[in-house]
Enzyme design. Structure first.
Site, mmCIF file in Angstrom:
data_model
loop_
_atom_site.group_PDB
_atom_site.id
_atom_site.type_symbol
_atom_site.label_atom_id
_atom_site.label_comp_id
_atom_site.label_asym_id
_atom_site.label_seq_id
_atom_site.Cartn_x
_atom_site.Cartn_y
_atom_site.Cartn_z
ATOM 1 N N HIS A 100 0.887 -1.339 0.052
ATOM 2 C CA HIS A 100 -0.221 -0.347 -0.156
ATOM 3 C C HIS A 100 1.091 1.374 0.030
ATOM 4 O O HIS A 100 2.105 1.332 0.757
ATOM 5 C CB HIS A 100 -0.647 0.076 1.028
ATOM 6 C CG HIS A 100 -1.385 -0.955 1.774
ATOM 7 N ND1 HIS A 100 -1.462 -2.012 1.886
ATOM 8 C CD2 HIS A 100 -3.402 -1.333 1.723
ATOM 9 C CE1 HIS A 100 -2.165 -3.423 2.239
ATOM 10 N NE2 HIS A 100 -3.421 -2.537 1.888
ATOM 11 N N ASP A 103 2.010 1.964 3.647
ATOM 12 C CA ASP A 103 3.113 0.416 3.945
ATOM 13 C C ASP A 103 4.468 1.113 3.689
ATOM 14 O O ASP A 103 5.505 1.092 4.274
ATOM 15 C CB ASP A 103 3.121 -1.009 3.932
ATOM 16 C CG ASP A 103 1.196 -1.205 3.043
ATOM 17 O OD1 ASP A 103 0.779 -0.547 4.096
ATOM 18 O OD2 ASP A 103 1.058 -1.528 2.392
ATOM 19 N N ASP A 295 -4.701 -13.542 -1.965
ATOM 20 C CA ASP A 295 -4.018 -12.964 -1.043
ATOM 21 C C ASP A 295 -4.203 -14.490 -0.144
ATOM 22 O O ASP A 295 -4.967 -14.669 0.785
ATOM 23 C CB ASP A 295 -4.675 -12.096 -0.316
ATOM 24 C CG ASP A 295 -4.130 -10.944 -0.670
ATOM 25 O OD1 ASP A 295 -3.075 -11.163 -1.822
ATOM 26 O OD2 ASP A 295 -4.960 -9.482 -0.322
HETATM 27 C C1 XUL Z 1 -7.484 -6.630 4.571
HETATM 28 C C2 XUL Z 1 -6.580 -7.024 3.062
HETATM 29 C C3 XUL Z 1 -5.925 -6.007 3.109
HETATM 30 C C4 XUL Z 1 -6.051 -5.766 1.053
HETATM 31 C C5 XUL Z 1 -5.189 -4.666 0.539
HETATM 32 O O1 XUL Z 1 -8.378 -7.697 5.329
HETATM 33 O O2 XUL Z 1 -6.715 -8.070 3.013
HETATM 34 O O3 XUL Z 1 -4.623 -5.943 3.294
HETATM 35 O O4 XUL Z 1 -4.952 -7.394 1.070
HETATM 36 O O5 XUL Z 1 -5.840 -3.407 1.011
HETATM 37 CO CO CO Z 2 -5.711 -9.468 1.603
#
Ligand code: XUL
Ligand code: CO
Length: 437
Positions: A100, A103, A295
């Site tokens: 981000h 960050d 993710d």
């Molecule tokens: C929050 C989340 C974030 C996103 C990016 O739950 O997953 O970290 O991946 O903003």
């Molecule tokens: Co995420």
């Protein structure tokens, strides 16, 4: 190279029998599996926010981890984080990172200073990328942490907050392009509501789409060829997040004509918060042609919030990789560890242990997913289960050659359907025999 992770050596593959905590047991980066190196199947990425910044605070206590890297000036800390991140990625053989804006660079006293800080750190990161060959998987904007986004960003009741988010997104897109990122993520941290009593849902959704459209137009005008991703999440921090799950997001993208540019960034723990399995979310994305990136993390079945734990569940990783393979593998996306060490795992060594366990779990998942496919029993069963649509009346239904009258005549002539077992338990046994075989 810096030496923040002083106890962590260059981590190598030593095989399943190794007892070395700083060795991979299953992840053998260069090993070729079905025509591709393991590292190219998996495309592991480091999450800058959890890994370099997360200090272990929770609603009941302050941080337990020092993430200042021995510095006190915010820009010096940011640069030390870059050094530490690249040291860590090199030691573990992680070839991508995600970030981000907030960050990587500290906020300044005003937006102009924040913009300047970001540009300076982006240049610094760029230098490290050239030195190491490490790449940016995706970038994003933190338009949820600051109090100015308390009512939302794209969905805020305040046009000034909307504008501020847009300004941040413009700069985060510039940073992503400069770093050669192949993706840009929208996770709507505050894009939802707490009560409908104060919420104009129609306007908020229209505005969220407007902001995304602006981002696409801007990025494309600057030559960005990568994917945009929406990261579905049903709740937390808001009670209801508009990007609830993949199916909901698909409806939104199609309504606003954003479906050509956006794919999904599926997060495991978000799937379970939505009452789905990780595999379900991946399957919905796959069958709709919007599978993009992952993710990787896992929740805790006994806790109802986003615990963002490192993924070590091999069943989940296997079923995830099965979907990834069936989707044709990653193109612009990859496997970003959006995961954080537990609050009590406060040493730098713990970060390495966490990544090693996560990378090994997904390496094993990749191996086992290919074994499922090679074994063929599950895919064959699935194929045969729907055989009735390949000929006769089923073929007519699929080809649009049937209507209600024809189907009534068919049913009058043929009577009760003759059904076969779904064989769930047998299939679960096959899965076990492959995973543990
Ligand atoms: C929050 C989340 C974030 C996103 C990016 O739950 O997953 O970290 O991946 O903003
Ligand atoms: Co995420």
């Amino acid at each position: 190279m810096s030496n923040y992770f002083a106890n962590v050596p260059v981590v190598k593959y030593e095989g399943p029998k190794s007892k070395n905590p700083f060795a991979f047991k299953f992840y053998d980066a260069e090993k070729v599996i079905v025509g591709k190196k393991m590292k190219d199947h998996l495309k592991f990425a480091l999450s800058w926010w959890h890994t370099m910044c997360g200090a272990g605070s929770d609603p009941f206590g302050v941080g337990t981890m020092d993430r200042s890297y021995g510095k006190s000036d915010p820009m010096e800390i940011a640069k030390a984080k870059v050094d530490a991140a690249f040291e860590f990625m090199q030691k573990l053989g992680i070839e991508y990172f995600c970030f981000h804006d907030a960050d990587i660079a500290p906020a300044g006293n005003d937006f102009a200073e924040t913009k300047k800080n970001l540009a300076e750190i982006v240049d610094y990161i760029s230098g490290k990328m050239k030195e190491t060959g490490i790449k940016n998987l995706w970038g994003t904007t933190n338009a949820f942490g600051h109090p100015r986004f308390m009512h939302g960003a794209g969905t805020s009741c305040s046009a000034d907050s909307f504008a501020y988010a847009a300004a941040q997104i413009k700069n985060a897109i510039d940073a992503t392009i400069k770093l050669g990122g192949t993706g840009y993520v929208f996770w709507g941290g505050r894009e939802g509501y707490e009560t409908l009593l104060n919420t104009d849902m129609g306007l908020e959704l229209d505005n969220m789409a407007r902001l995304m459209k602006m981002a696409v137009e801007y990025a494309r005008s600057k030559g960005f060829k990568g994917d945009f991703y929406i990261e579905p999440k049903p709740k937390e921090p808001t009670k209801h997040q508009y990007d609830f799950d993949t199916a909901t997001v698909l409806g939104f993208l199609r309504k606003y004509g954003l479906d050509k540019d956006f794919k999904m960034n599926i997060e495991a723990n978000h799937a379970t918060l939505a009452g789905h399995t990780f595999q379900h979310e991946l399957r919905v994305a796959r069958i709709n042609g919007v599978f993009g990136s992952i993710d990787a993390n896992q929740g805790d079945p006994n806790l109802g919030w986003d615990t963002d734990q490192f993924p070590t569940n091999v069943y989940e990783a296997t079923l995830c990789m099965y979907e990834v393979i069936k989707a044709g593998g990653f193109t612009n996306g990859g496997l970003n560890f959006d995961a954080k060490v537990r609050r009590a795992s406060f040493t730098f060594d713990d970060i390495a242990h966490a990544y090693i366990s996560g990378m090994d779990a997904f390496a094993l998942g990749l191996i086992k997913a290919y074994e499922i496919i090679e074994d063929g029993r599950i895919d064959k069963f699935l194929d045969e289960r729907y055989a009735s649509y390949k000929s006769g009346i089923g073929k007519d239904i699929v080809e649009g050659k049937a209507d209600l009258e024809k189907l009534e005549a068919y049913t009058l002539a043929n009577g009760e359907p003759k059904l076969e077992s779904g064989r769930q338990e047998m299939l679960e046994g096959i899965l076990n025999s492959i995973i543990f075989g």
